[in-house]
Structures are given as C-alpha cells and as structure tokens.
Design a protein around this motif. Structure first.
Motif, PDB file in Angstrom:
ATOM      1  N   GLU A 140       0.831  -1.204   0.000  1.00 22.35           N
ATOM      2  CA  GLU A 140       0.000   0.000   0.000  1.00 22.35           C
ATOM      3  C   GLU A 140       0.868   1.258   0.000  1.00 22.35           C
ATOM      4  O   GLU A 140       0.607   2.214  -0.726  1.00 22.35           O
ATOM      5  N   HIS A 141       1.880   1.244   0.829  1.00 23.34           N
ATOM      6  CA  HIS A 141       2.722   2.431   0.978  1.00 23.34           C
ATOM      7  C   HIS A 141       3.515   2.721  -0.301  1.00 23.34           C
ATOM      8  O   HIS A 141       3.513   3.853  -0.809  1.00 23.34           O
ATOM      9  N   LEU A 142       4.206   1.710  -0.810  1.00 22.78           N
ATOM     10  CA  LEU A 142       5.060   1.940  -1.975  1.00 22.78           C
ATOM     11  C   LEU A 142       4.241   2.229  -3.225  1.00 22.78           C
ATOM     12  O   LEU A 142       4.643   3.051  -4.060  1.00 22.78           O
ATOM     13  N   ALA A 143       3.085   1.578  -3.380  1.00 20.11           N
ATOM     14  CA  ALA A 143       2.248   1.865  -4.546  1.00 20.11           C
ATOM     15  C   ALA A 143       1.760   3.316  -4.522  1.00 20.11           C
ATOM     16  O   ALA A 143       1.688   3.976  -5.567  1.00 20.11           O
ATOM     17  N   SER A 144       1.467   3.829  -3.330  1.00 21.28           N
ATOM     18  CA  SER A 144       1.033   5.229  -3.249  1.00 21.28           C
ATOM     19  C   SER A 144       2.143   6.186  -3.623  1.00 21.28           C
ATOM     20  O   SER A 144       1.887   7.347  -3.956  1.00 21.28           O
ATOM     21  N   ARG A 145       3.384   5.713  -3.601  1.00 22.32           N
ATOM     22  CA  ARG A 145       4.542   6.549  -3.924  1.00 22.32           C
ATOM     23  C   ARG A 145       5.127   6.223  -5.292  1.00 22.32           C
ATOM     24  O   ARG A 145       6.245   6.617  -5.610  1.00 22.32           O
ATOM     25  N   GLY A 146       4.369   5.472  -6.111  1.00 24.65           N
ATOM     26  CA  GLY A 146       4.788   5.285  -7.494  1.00 24.65           C
ATOM     27  C   GLY A 146       5.577   4.037  -7.784  1.00 24.65           C
ATOM     28  O   GLY A 146       6.395   4.028  -8.716  1.00 24.65           O
ATOM     29  N   TYR A 147       5.331   2.951  -7.040  1.00 27.54           N
ATOM     30  CA  TYR A 147       5.972   1.662  -7.304  1.00 27.54           C
ATOM     31  C   TYR A 147       4.903   0.597  -7.489  1.00 27.54           C
ATOM     32  O   TYR A 147       3.808   0.690  -6.925  1.00 27.54           O
ATOM     33  N   ILE A 148       5.249  -0.435  -8.245  1.00 26.60           N
ATOM     34  CA  ILE A 148       4.444  -1.659  -8.286  1.00 26.60           C
ATOM     35  C   ILE A 148       5.129  -2.668  -7.376  1.00 26.60           C
ATOM     36  O   ILE A 148       6.324  -2.943  -7.541  1.00 26.60           O
ATOM     37  N   LEU A 149       4.386  -3.189  -6.403  1.00 27.14           N
ATOM     38  CA  LEU A 149       4.956  -4.190  -5.509  1.00 27.14           C
ATOM     39  C   LEU A 149       4.158  -5.479  -5.613  1.00 27.14           C
ATOM     40  O   LEU A 149       2.919  -5.456  -5.555  1.00 27.14           O
ATOM     41  N   ALA A 150       4.879  -6.593  -5.762  1.00 21.45           N
ATOM     42  CA  ALA A 150       4.270  -7.922  -5.775  1.00 21.45           C
ATOM     43  C   ALA A 150       4.822  -8.732  -4.617  1.00 21.45           C
ATOM     44  O   ALA A 150       6.047  -8.869  -4.480  1.00 21.45           O
ATOM     45  N   SER A 151       3.941  -9.248  -3.758  1.00 20.77           N
ATOM     46  CA  SER A 151       4.339 -10.150  -2.687  1.00 20.77           C
ATOM     47  C   SER A 151       4.263 -11.580  -3.217  1.00 20.77           C
ATOM     48  O   SER A 151       3.185 -12.080  -3.566  1.00 20.77           O
ATOM     49  N   VAL A 152       5.413 -12.217  -3.288  1.00 25.49           N
ATOM     50  CA  VAL A 152       5.565 -13.513  -3.950  1.00 25.49           C
ATOM     51  C   VAL A 152       5.203 -14.652  -2.995  1.00 25.49           C
ATOM     52  O   VAL A 152       5.629 -14.675  -1.838  1.00 25.49           O
ATOM     53  N   ASP A 153       4.439 -15.584  -3.478  1.00 24.32           N
ATOM     54  CA  ASP A 153       4.040 -16.771  -2.714  1.00 24.32           C
ATOM     55  C   ASP A 153       5.091 -17.862  -2.857  1.00 24.32           C
ATOM     56  O   ASP A 153       5.297 -18.392  -3.946  1.00 24.32           O
ATOM     57  N   GLU A 154       5.754 -18.191  -1.738  1.00 26.49           N
ATOM     58  CA  GLU A 154       6.639 -19.354  -1.703  1.00 26.49           C
ATOM     59  C   GLU A 154       6.351 -20.187  -0.458  1.00 26.49           C
ATOM     60  O   GLU A 154       7.231 -20.862   0.076  1.00 26.49           O
ATOM     61  N   ASN A 155       5.091 -20.153  -0.012  1.00 20.37           N
ATOM     62  CA  ASN A 155       4.721 -20.893   1.192  1.00 20.37           C
ATOM     63  C   ASN A 155       4.967 -22.386   1.041  1.00 20.37           C
ATOM     64  O   ASN A 155       5.240 -23.079   2.028  1.00 20.37           O
ATOM     65  N   PHE A 156       4.887 -22.892  -0.165  1.00 19.69           N
ATOM     66  CA  PHE A 156       5.086 -24.325  -0.408  1.00 19.69           C
ATOM     67  C   PHE A 156       6.547 -24.739  -0.236  1.00 19.69           C
ATOM     68  O   PHE A 156       6.863 -25.927  -0.252  1.00 19.69           O
ATOM     69  N   LEU A 157       7.467 -23.747  -0.083  1.00 22.37           N
ATOM     70  CA  LEU A 157       8.860 -24.062   0.242  1.00 22.37           C
ATOM     71  C   LEU A 157       9.134 -23.977   1.739  1.00 22.37           C
ATOM     72  O   LEU A 157      10.256 -24.224   2.183  1.00 22.37           O
ATOM     73  N   ASN A 158       8.122 -23.612   2.520  1.00 22.45           N
ATOM     74  CA  ASN A 158       8.306 -23.461   3.959  1.00 22.45           C
ATOM     75  C   ASN A 158       8.158 -24.786   4.685  1.00 22.45           C
ATOM     76  O   ASN A 158       7.701 -25.782   4.119  1.00 22.45           O
ATOM     77  N   GLY A 159       8.532 -24.771   5.960  1.00 18.06           N
ATOM     78  CA  GLY A 159       8.434 -25.985   6.763  1.00 18.06           C
ATOM     79  C   GLY A 159       9.799 -26.553   7.058  1.00 18.06           C
ATOM     80  O   GLY A 159      10.747 -25.820   7.352  1.00 18.06           O
ATOM     81  N   ALA A 160       9.916 -27.852   6.939  1.00 21.24           N
ATOM     82  CA  ALA A 160      11.134 -28.541   7.365  1.00 21.24           C
ATOM     83  C   ALA A 160      12.173 -28.703   6.269  1.00 21.24           C
ATOM     84  O   ALA A 160      13.128 -29.448   6.436  1.00 21.24           O
ATOM     85  N   LEU A 161      12.019 -28.019   5.148  1.00 18.53           N
ATOM     86  CA  LEU A 161      13.028 -28.109   4.097  1.00 18.53           C
ATOM     87  C   LEU A 161      14.326 -27.456   4.531  1.00 18.53           C
ATOM     88  O   LEU A 161      14.335 -26.496   5.294  1.00 18.53           O
ATOM     89  N   ARG A 162      15.441 -27.945   3.999  1.00 17.12           N
ATOM     90  CA  ARG A 162      16.748 -27.363   4.271  1.00 17.12           C
ATOM     91  C   ARG A 162      17.498 -27.184   2.958  1.00 17.12           C
ATOM     92  O   ARG A 162      17.266 -27.892   1.985  1.00 17.12           O
ATOM     93  N   ASN A 163      18.399 -26.210   2.952  1.00 18.39           N
ATOM     94  CA  ASN A 163      19.261 -25.952   1.796  1.00 18.39           C
ATOM     95  C   ASN A 163      18.459 -25.714   0.517  1.00 18.39           C
ATOM     96  O   ASN A 163      18.844 -26.150  -0.561  1.00 18.39           O
ATOM     97  N   GLU A 164      17.337 -25.002   0.665  1.00 19.92           N
ATOM     98  CA  GLU A 164      16.460 -24.750  -0.474  1.00 19.92           C
ATOM     99  C   GLU A 164      16.492 -23.297  -0.937  1.00 19.92           C
ATOM    100  O   GLU A 164      15.695 -22.888  -1.765  1.00 19.92           O
ATOM    101  N   ASN A 165      17.440 -22.495  -0.393  1.00 20.28           N
ATOM    102  CA  ASN A 165      17.407 -21.082  -0.728  1.00 20.28           C
ATOM    103  C   ASN A 165      17.801 -20.794  -2.171  1.00 20.28           C
ATOM    104  O   ASN A 165      17.492 -19.728  -2.690  1.00 20.28           O
ATOM    105  N   ASP A 166      18.469 -21.735  -2.821  1.00 15.97           N
ATOM    106  CA  ASP A 166      18.689 -21.559  -4.263  1.00 15.97           C
ATOM    107  C   ASP A 166      17.355 -21.621  -5.000  1.00 15.97           C
ATOM    108  O   ASP A 166      17.121 -20.862  -5.953  1.00 15.97           O
ATOM    109  N   ALA A 167      16.451 -22.492  -4.525  1.00 19.84           N
ATOM    110  CA  ALA A 167      15.124 -22.559  -5.137  1.00 19.84           C
ATOM    111  C   ALA A 167      14.344 -21.268  -4.896  1.00 19.84           C
ATOM    112  O   ALA A 167      13.659 -20.764  -5.798  1.00 19.84           O
ATOM    113  N   ARG A 168      14.443 -20.719  -3.701  1.00 18.91           N
ATOM    114  CA  ARG A 168      13.742 -19.462  -3.410  1.00 18.91           C
ATOM    115  C   ARG A 168      14.231 -18.346  -4.334  1.00 18.91           C
ATOM    116  O   ARG A 168      13.437 -17.555  -4.847  1.00 18.91           O
ATOM    117  N   GLY A 169      15.539 -18.242  -4.506  1.00 14.83           N
ATOM    118  CA  GLY A 169      16.074 -17.211  -5.389  1.00 14.83           C
ATOM    119  C   GLY A 169      15.704 -17.443  -6.842  1.00 14.83           C
ATOM    120  O   GLY A 169      15.336 -16.502  -7.565  1.00 14.83           O
TER     121      GLY A 169
END
Length: 695
Positions: free
Chosen positions: A153-182
């Motif tokens: 809300e804040h950044l869009a009011s100041r002239g940006y497009i912001l997208a909040s990315v869904d990666e909930n399916f990578l959450n939990g007990a996974l390890r060493n998955e940050n290459d996948a997140r990136g």
C-alpha cells in the motif's frame, strides 16, 4: 456455560494463572540499554519529503497465479492473470515421504511449482519501477505472503508496483532450499515480462522493467542475493547442465533480517557486485539472533563506477517477525511465550514505520535517482524527525570510496590497502587484526578489523629500587589481615600524576594516490568502527621493561618464594576454604559511557586539523541484549549479551579545514586517530578511506 463445564473452565483459568506465574518467576528483571534517542534524533537536516509518509497516488490491487490453487481462493478464483507452473526439481531435494505429504496438501510437487503473487500498483499511466518481496521460512499453513500488504500500500502510493511472492510451499522442514527461493524470484520476473507486454494485461505499459528491486525477509533475505547472482549467470553453479537466461535490470536489493550461508553456490559465499544493497536487522531477533546479513553487506563490491551504494541498519529492540504483520512478535513459533522475553520489544507499528522510512528512501535513491536521500544512510541523525524514537547503528559505503585500509589478517599490520599506504601505531595497548565475532557462538561476520586498545591513565608511582618493606607488608596483610569480606587490603599507592601522550594510529597517504583520487575540499574521510567492552590495563613505561628489572625477576624465580610470599599463599588458601571469609562474587556492570576520539588530518606542511568523532554520529559501547526469558539460557546460547555493530562516520574534509586555519585540504598526507577523549577503551576499526563529501 453449563454447570458441568463451569468446573472445567475454572480449572483451566487456575492452570493458566499458575502457568503465567511460573513464567513470571523464571523471567529476570527486564534489562535494556539506556535510550539516547531523544538526544541523537533531536535534529532534522534533510529537507526532502518524508519517505515514510503515504504518497499521493491511489492504489489498486490484483492477484496473479495458477488459477487452480487448492488452499487459497485468491490464487484460484480471483486471479487477474494466469501463469504457468515451473519445474523447480533441480533446486529442491526432499525425502519421498516428505514429498508425498506436501503433494497431498498442496496438490502439486516440485515439478509444478506455481507462480503466484499479490500486487499493489498505482493508478496512472506509469511506467512504475517493479519491486518483488518474498517471505522467509514460517509455518507453511500460516500463509506469509499477505504480511507485506502495508509495504504494498505504501510503496504503490509513492509510485511503485509491488508484488508479494508466494513461496509458502517451500516453507516448513526443508533445508538448503534457498537456491530454489532465489530461482523462483527470477521465474516471477519472467512472468512480469509477459504482464508488461500482453494486450490482455491491466498492467500493460505500466511496468518499468529497467528499474527492478528485490526484497526478502529471513530466508527470503538471502534469496534475493542468490537471485541477483543467478541473474548474471548462464549456468546453475551446482549443476551446469541447468542453464539460465535471465539478465534482468535488477538494480537494488533489500534484505530484512536475512540469514547468510544456508545456500552457498559451488560451496562459496554468494558474491554480489554493482547493485545497491540495504540490510535491516533488529537487536532482539528471536530467530536470526545475530546480525548475519552484515556478512553479505560486506561482500558487496562496486567495480564499474556506477551510482551504487550499500547500507546496513540495525534497530535496537526490533525483533524478527514484526516486519511481517502475519508473523508478529513470536519469532520461533508457538513456544515463543515460554522461551522469548517479549517485554522489551519495540511497538510493531514503530518497527514497520522504520521499514517504510528506510526502504522508501532506499528505493527512491536507487531506482528513481533521488540522491537527496543518501544523507539518511550516511548519518541517520539527519532524519531524526522521520524515524521512530529508537537507537540505530548504521554502516555505509558507496562506489566513490577509496579504501586506505584492508584488514585481512595480514602478518604485516602496517600495510595499507594500496602500495605506499602505511599504518603506524604509537602507545597503543592493543594492535592486532582479527575477524569480528558475532553474538552467536563460534561464528564471525567474516569481516576483518584492527583491534585498537589504549589506556592513557597516569603512570603509577614507582618506589626506589631495592625497597622491599612495603612489598613485605602487603604480603603479610594478604595472609593475616582481611577486610570484612575476606579480601586483603589493596596497595594504596597513588598514581604519579604524570600525564601520558595519548595513543594514536596514523595512516599515511602518498602523493601519487592523493592526486589519483582527487583528494581535496570535496572529499570526506569515511571510517567504520565499533567499540568493544575490552579495557586494556595501564600501559607500561620504558622503565617498566628494562633489562635490570627483567634480570631481577629471573633471580627471584630461581630463589623461589620468600617466607612472606609463602605466608600470603597460606592466607589466601584459608580465605578460599572458610565460608565466612569467602568474598561474594561482585558483578561489575558494563561501562555504558559513550566513547569519543579525535580524528586528525595532516597536510604536507605538517598542519594538523582535528575533529571530534562523536560530532558525526553516536560512538556507543555495545548495547545490552537479552532475548530469552531465562538469563542462563542467553549465556548458554550466545557468546555475549551484546552484538558488535559497526557504525560509519562520514567527515567532510571541508570541516577539517574550517577547524584549522592554514590547513591545506588539497595536500592531505595522513589520517590520524588520536585516542585522547576517552581515557581507556578498545575499538575495532573495520575500514578507513576517502570518499565523496556529497553523495
């Protein structure tokens, strides 16, 4: 309530009271450092618009995604733009049972990860810079992506497009998955290429793909660095048969309380260059409980002369989760109420307002070229009226800085960062190079610094050679004459009162480098350091270490202990064994008095221009941090009850010239640190260089 349920309810209430009482009994008194924000943030020199204030543009929202999501209607029934799934299996590894369980819950596996996102965008023709924000690890069923709506809300009011990315399916007990997140962030950017050009897209023509920023929280904070590194590669570092073809104009990264090193490309720390970088962290983080993002900050390099800069902002009393409205103050899940001491946390609204100010200014400076916001990062006191009243430590560097020091554990501590630069210490009690330790046990920032300790206390009075009367008397007191606490009366010899010249460290600059760097009135001295709690003992005089004294000591050692010394030893043994005589342990509170020192510039003619370092920022000793409810747990889990947090000081050469008429700013020959304003202490100098006076 039925009669039968009343006793159960009363019992439950009683149990809750007992539980709360037991927690209160376990908790130690609240320990916080004295807040100096009222003084430090008392001024406002920046005249630009407040980046933490809502902007003038109306904000609209939409979602994009698979259109088939089993768990969230917003990514099933309400998507404005449908996306194709992607095969993330080269980056995700899990046991068959875990893979089956996740597929049963989500309805897909790693071969078909969805590209889902929530978007806030401004009304108007655009084009607007694009910002993606990604969450970190959390309960996968407690969805994290809606928690950044306040940023959207804040950044869009100041002239940006912001997208909040869904990666909930990578959450939990996974390890060493940050290459996948990136990697997933880059796949989202591929989808945004289509959104920007498709005739069916409501965002057609509104997206400025030449100005992209990535933001990430916790594991997502490391993922943005991984994405920026992958963005410039043609092959996956851990399996070159997997090819990349991205090349997006990613110009800025924001890491919120990130981890570092969960994923290491080809076993190496993630490298970053030629991108602006901001990291923020809270002192009372109950999850990433040490300032690990400072490692990545230190690795960022500027090599192409671009407008890049990097900033590290540490906020006292901030935690891990309050930067996400869904996470809140319980940094390690449901057990937080038992383990974490939440009493000292700053209000969540204040923590998020800090994010709006720093992140808004950072994006304006890095994506929109509004350099007027850079003074905030060089000296946060310049925006005292914008910031929530709290204590901040800030580190800064930009592409204009020429380093004079390079601390890398060299054997020769007198070598500078370039040929011709030398370091010379005088009267220092401590002078060595080492890695800067983190609060976590057995961990460092992987950042090197020079430990500089001094003690300018007057020299103690010396007794005439051969005078043993007082020494014998003191030994006898130790054996037979103790105070009420069982301690021997101390030697009350008074200092001689003779003042000592203050300790110094001088870094010389050869004429050739001064000319090549264009050092002059438009330049600034930029140094980053952190005080420690170490206090060296009084330094020895030349007479203390003469051959005669050393010889006498060797002779005494050969003769063995005198009768008086043996008697003193017996007395000390008695004190240790008799409970009534044993002294109580005395805990000395840490010295919290701010440090200060003088920074001097010396010109070719020998003119000296001095300035107080404290005039350019707070030189705080380490601030007390107690994260866990039980004090012994803090001591068990952490190396110290404080964090060593560097602070950068930018001191314009013009200010030195104004302080010393006759000083020539165009012929600077040396920078000298003079430890004359605080009698004794230790600082770790992590960098010293010459940069631009104005950003």
């Amino acid at each position: 309530m039925t009669p039968s349920s009343a006793p159960r309810a009363a019992g439950a209430a009683l149990l809750a009271l007992v539980f709360a009482g037991s927690l209160a009994a376990c908790a130690a008194p609240l320990t916080l450092a004295k807040d100096d924000a009222a003084t430090v943030l008392a001024r406002q020199t920046l005249t630009a618009p407040d980046p933490g204030a809502r902007g003038p543009l109306a904000v609209r929202t939409l979602t994009y995604g698979s259109g088939t999501d089993r768990r969230r209607a917003g990514f099933r029934d309400s998507v404005t733009m449908k996306t194709r799934s992607v095969d993330a299996s080269p980056f995700v590894s899990m046991e068959p049972a875990m893979a089956a369980s996740r597929k049963k819950y989500w309805g897909f596996d790693a071969k078909a990860f969805p590209i889902n996102g929530r978007v806030w965008y401004p009304e108007g023709p655009g084009p607007f810079p694009l910002v993606l924000v990604v969450h970190g690890n959390h309960d996968p069923k407690d969805f994290s992506d809606p928690g950044y709506a306040y940023l959207g809300e804040h950044l869009a009011s100041r002239g940006y497009i912001l997208a909040s990315v869904d990666e909930n399916f990578l959450n939990g007990a996974l390890r060493n998955e940050n290459d996948a997140r990136g990697w997933m962030l880059l796949e989202h950017l591929k989808a945004w290429r289509r959104f920007a050009d498709s005739v069916d897209s409501p965002l057609r023509g509104k997206v400025d793909l030449r100005n992209i920023a990535l933001m990430g929280h916790s594991r997502g904070g490391e993922a943005v660095a991984v994405a920026a590194a992958f963005n410039r590669l043609r092959h996956y570092p851990d399996d070159a048969t997997v090819t990349f073809d991205y090349g997006f104009d990613i110009k800025a990264l924001v890491a919120i309380a990130p981890i570092d090193g969960q994923y290491r490309p080809a076993g190496q720390p993630t490298p970053l260059e030629n991108v602006s970088y901001l990291v923020v962290h809270g002192s009372h983080d109950g999850d990433v409980s040490s300032y690990s993002g400072l490692r990545q900050w230190d690795r960022v390099r500027f090599t192409d002369g671009g407008p890049w800069f990097k900033s590290a902002v540490w906020m006292y009393r901030a935690n891990h989760g309050q930067w996400n409205t869904n996470w809140g103050n319980k940094d390690n899940g449901k057990l937080s109420a038992r383990n974490l001491d939440l009493r000292g946390l700053i209000a969540p609204e204040a923590q998020r307002q800090m994010a709006l100010v720093f992140m808004g200014a950072f994006l304006d400076a890095s994506l929109k070229g509004k350099r007027e916001y850079l003074p905030l990062f060089r000296d946060h006191r310049a925006a005292g009226q914008w910031l929530p009243k709290a204590m901040y430590q800030t580190a800064y560097a930009d592409a204009s800085m020429h380093p004079m020091t390079a601390f890398e554990g060299r054997i020769d501590v007198t070598r500078g960062a370039a040929p011709g630069i030398t370091l010379r210490g005088d009267s220092l009690s401590t002078w060595r190079e080492n890695e800067v330790p983190m609060r976590w046990r057995d961990n460092t920032y992987r950042m090197w610094g020079a430990w500089l300790g001094w003690n300018n206390a007057p020299a103690p009075a010396r007794r005439p050679a051969g005078d043993t009367t007082r020494a014998r008397s003191t030994a006898m007191q130790a054996a037979v004459s103790t105070s009420g606490a069982g301690r021997a009366r101390p030697d009350t010899a008074k200092p001689s009162g003779a003042k000592r010249a203050p300790a110094t460290l001088e870094v010389t600059l050869p004429d050739s480098l001064r000319r090549a760097w264009g050092v002059g009135a438009q330049s600034a001295v930029v140094l980053t350091l952190v005080p420690t709690r170490d206090v060296p003992g009084p330094r020895k005089t030349a007479r203390d270490s003469t051959r005669r004294d050393t010889t006498s000591a060797r002779q005494a050692a050969r003769r063995g202990p005198t009768p008086f010394a043996r008697l003193a030893s017996v007395g000390r043994a008695v004190v240790r064994r008799v409970p009534g005589l044993r002294p109580k342990a005395k805990v000395t509170p840490p010295d919290t008095t701010p440090l200060d020192l003088t920074v001097e510039l010396v010109d070719a003619a020998g003119h000296v221009a001095p300035l107080s370092l404290a005039a350019y920022g707070p030189v705080r000793r380490p601030l007390e941090i107690r994260v866990l409810r039980r004090p012994e747990r803090d001591r068990e889990n952490f190396r110290t009850t404080f964090e060593l947090v560097p602070q950068t000081f930018v001191m314009p050469v013009q200010d030195f010239a104004a302080a010393a008429p006759g000083f020539d700013p165009g012929s600077v020959r040396a920078v000298r640190l003079k430890f004359d304003r605080t009698e004794k202490g230790t600082v770790i100098l992590t960098s010293l260089g010459i940069g631009a006076a104005r950003p």
